[in-house]
Design a protein around this motif. Structure first.
Motif, PDB file in Angstrom:
ATOM      1  N   VAL A 196       0.838  -1.187   0.000  1.00  0.00           N
ATOM      2  CA  VAL A 196       0.000   0.000   0.000  1.00  0.00           C
ATOM      3  C   VAL A 196       0.880   1.246   0.000  1.00  0.00           C
ATOM      4  O   VAL A 196       1.813   1.354   0.785  1.00  0.00           O
ATOM      5  N   ASP A 197       0.552   2.196  -0.886  1.00  0.00           N
ATOM      6  CA  ASP A 197       1.347   3.417  -1.009  1.00  0.00           C
ATOM      7  C   ASP A 197       0.576   4.686  -0.693  1.00  0.00           C
ATOM      8  O   ASP A 197       1.176   5.723  -0.422  1.00  0.00           O
ATOM      9  N   ALA A 215       2.571  -1.560   4.180  1.00  0.00           N
ATOM     10  CA  ALA A 215       2.757  -0.337   3.407  1.00  0.00           C
ATOM     11  C   ALA A 215       4.227   0.019   3.225  1.00  0.00           C
ATOM     12  O   ALA A 215       5.062  -0.234   4.100  1.00  0.00           O
TER      13      ALA A 215
END
Length: 226
Positions: A196-197, A215
């Motif tokens: 996740v960005d 992330a």
């Protein structure tokens, strides 16, 4: 929703270094690192099979001793490739840590390094063989099956995780559909999705019902899931 720092937030810090995991532990619920064996037998924290991408040297990790790896420069930090023992010591015991075991034959040695004071450890892998070895070495420790859908569909991955008695499913962002998340939950597993960005990605995953995000940066989580 849990926030787990992928390689110590690899997009904002030098991945898999003591600096990265120490800083990540200040803001994340957990830290995820990659584990391999070096040429002198110790377990070290590095993602790739070779040192080429992250150091000023080249060649397989397995061809370097611990002393050799300590002398390298990881991503211009002045730090060498850390041992798993050093990383475990650097991450506070109250912070969760996920060990992504990249090779077979290292599960028992990884377990042997864990302190009795460390309560939140998850052993993860893409390899069914590795996870089976983790179960044999430490059946009491939770396991996570990592999948990007390349070997099976998301629903098949749930079945694999069930067969391996996993507590977690770690699907890629695209594989973590509502259906897959729901099936994992019905089987009693938690779901941590990667990588996740952005807050938008985290919001999408929250809507699908995931329990945590792995992330590359310290993204903001949806308020409803914090």
């Amino acid at each position: 929703m849990r926030l787990i720092a992928h390689r110590g937030f690899a997009a904002t810090a030098p991945e898999n270094t003591l600096q990265a995991v120490t800083e990540a532990a200040e803001v994340a619920d957990g830290v995820e690192v990659d584990v391999r064996r070096c040429g002198s037998g110790e377990l070290v924290v590095i993602h790739d099979e070779t040192v080429d991408r992250v150091t000023d040297a080249s060649g397989p990790v397995s061809s370097f001793t611990r002393t050799d790896l300590d002398a390298l420069d990881v991503l211009d930090t002045g730090e060498g490739v850390p041992t798993l023992a050093a990383v475990l010591e650097a991450v506070p015991a109250h912070i969760g840590i996920t060990l992504d075991l990249k090779e077979s034959g290292i599960a028992a040695d990884a377990v042997a390094l864990l302190s009795e004071t460390r309560q939140q450890v998850t052993l993860s892998s893409r390899s069914r063989e590795v996870l089976a070895a983790c179960r044999d070495a430490a059946p009491e420790l939770p396991r996570a099956y990592i999948t990007d859908g390349s070997d099976e569909s998301g629903t098949d991955a749930v079945e694999v995780a069930i067969d391996l008695d996993c507590a977690f499913l770690h699907p890629s962002l695209d594989v973590a559909t509502e259906r897959v998340v729901a099936e994992a939950h019905r089987a009693g597993m938690s779901v941590n999705a990667w990588t996740v960005d952005t807050p938008a990605d985290a919001e999408t995953l929250a809507e699908r019902g995931v329990d945590g995000v792995i992330a590359d940066r310290p993204v903001s989580l949806p308020e409803s899931r914090q």
